[in-house]
Design a protein around this motif. Structure first.
Motif, mmCIF file in Angstrom:
data_model
loop_
_atom_site.group_PDB
_atom_site.id
_atom_site.type_symbol
_atom_site.label_atom_id
_atom_site.label_comp_id
_atom_site.label_asym_id
_atom_site.label_seq_id
_atom_site.Cartn_x
_atom_site.Cartn_y
_atom_site.Cartn_z
ATOM 1 N N PRO A 103 -4.674 2.889 -1.822
ATOM 2 C CA PRO A 103 -4.749 4.549 -1.921
ATOM 3 C C PRO A 103 -4.462 4.642 -4.086
ATOM 4 N N GLU A 104 -5.072 5.512 -4.805
ATOM 5 C CA GLU A 104 -5.755 5.674 -6.222
ATOM 6 C C GLU A 104 -3.590 5.370 -6.974
ATOM 7 N N GLU A 105 -3.235 6.186 -6.310
ATOM 8 C CA GLU A 105 -1.755 5.875 -6.544
ATOM 9 C C GLU A 105 -1.087 4.301 -6.978
ATOM 10 N N ILE A 106 -1.425 3.976 -5.472
ATOM 11 C CA ILE A 106 -0.646 2.088 -5.671
ATOM 12 C C ILE A 106 -2.382 1.090 -6.827
ATOM 13 N N THR A 107 -3.121 1.643 -6.304
ATOM 14 C CA THR A 107 -3.278 0.889 -7.922
ATOM 15 C C THR A 107 -3.466 1.486 -9.194
ATOM 16 N N GLU A 108 -3.265 2.871 -9.427
ATOM 17 C CA GLU A 108 -3.011 3.048 -10.672
ATOM 18 C C GLU A 108 -1.435 2.417 -11.266
ATOM 19 N N LEU A 109 -0.624 2.480 -10.836
ATOM 20 C CA LEU A 109 1.104 1.923 -10.564
ATOM 21 C C LEU A 109 0.389 0.210 -10.717
ATOM 22 N N THR A 110 0.121 -0.421 -10.224
ATOM 23 C CA THR A 110 0.004 -1.969 -10.525
ATOM 24 C C THR A 110 -0.927 -2.863 -11.117
ATOM 25 N N GLY A 111 -2.587 -1.802 -10.845
ATOM 26 C CA GLY A 111 -3.632 -2.875 -11.024
ATOM 27 C C GLY A 111 -4.359 -3.602 -10.594
ATOM 28 N N THR A 117 0.611 -1.450 -0.300
ATOM 29 C CA THR A 117 0.620 -0.440 -0.310
ATOM 30 C C THR A 117 0.192 1.321 0.092
ATOM 31 N N GLY A 118 2.331 1.221 0.548
ATOM 32 C CA GLY A 118 3.108 2.265 0.223
ATOM 33 C C GLY A 118 4.763 1.875 -0.154
#
Length: 225
Positions: free
Chosen positions: A95-103, A52-53
């Motif tokens: 977090p949204e940025e993690i979803t964007e990075l990993t899918g 998650t971070g």
């Protein structure tokens, strides 16, 4: 369709033979790398975690992937022995940025837990754990699963002088392109599959595998103060 694929394959071969082009092929996971011929092998594990971070003390693992492999006395990778992949639902929304990075989405991890006993069993016979950013993956792995505390680790990102050997950098995508492949980045199991292809490849001009270079460096004695 078969005729079209054959034409594309011929075109790719022609481009690959030209000094003016570089052809990248999609990574297709394979299980065999070098014949054992009755030799005794050792077992290693490639590991990658998605989290998650970046805070290794507070953030949570959302995916764990491992590829168990065997290697020969001359330090060449022989074969993939087993694969482990599992999601883990964190205590907070991803977090949204993690979803964007990993899918990886909250829906994908919902209700999933990584079985600690299964992890311990999977790594029990390994004599080495390899991660492409061991300083990061190791802290999460040891925090979640004590079995990793008793294993030696190697870092494929820092313990091979990739630039010295002609690569553009140590990022996984750069290294994979350097051996003529591309893959779906930032999913744990895909990154593990990419890493084993890189380590199984020979370093230009040395006639030795990247894994052999990594082991040579990892075997040096170090002191932590």
């Amino acid at each position: 369709m078969q005729s079209e694929n054959a034409d594309l394959a011929k075109m790719a071969e022609m481009l690959a033979r030209s000094p003016d082009y570089r052809v990248l092929r999609k990574l297709l996971p394979r299980e065999e790398f070098a014949a054992c011929n009755g030799q005794i092998t050792r077992t290693g594990i490639l590991i990658d975690v998605e989290t998650t971070g970046l805070n290794t003390a507070q953030d949570e693992v959302i995916e764990l992937a491992m590829v168990k492999f065997t290697y020969l006395p001359d330090d060449r990778i022989a074969a993939v022995a087993a694969v482990f992949s599992s999601f883990n639902e964190p205590s907070i929304p991803i977090p949204e940025e993690i979803t964007e990075l990993t899918g990886i989405t909250d829906e994908m991890v919902s209700g999933h837990r990584i079985d600690s006993d299964a992890v311990a069993s999977f790594v029990s016979d390994a004599v080495l754990i390899v991660a492409h950013n061991a300083n990061f993956d190791r802290k999460f792995a040891e925090r979640y699963w004590p079995a990793f505390e008793r294993k030696p680790w190697a870092c494929s990102a820092t313990e091979v002088e990739w630039r010295k050997h002609g690569f553009d950098g140590s990022r996984l995508g750069y290294l994979l392109a350097g051996v003529g492949l591309f893959h779906q980045a930032h999913r744990a199991i895909d990154d593990c599959r990419a890493l084993i292809e890189i380590l199984a490849s020979d370093i230009p001009k040395l006639n030795r595998s990247a894994f052999a270079i990594l082991l040579e460096r990892a075997r040096r004695k170090t002191v932590r103060i």
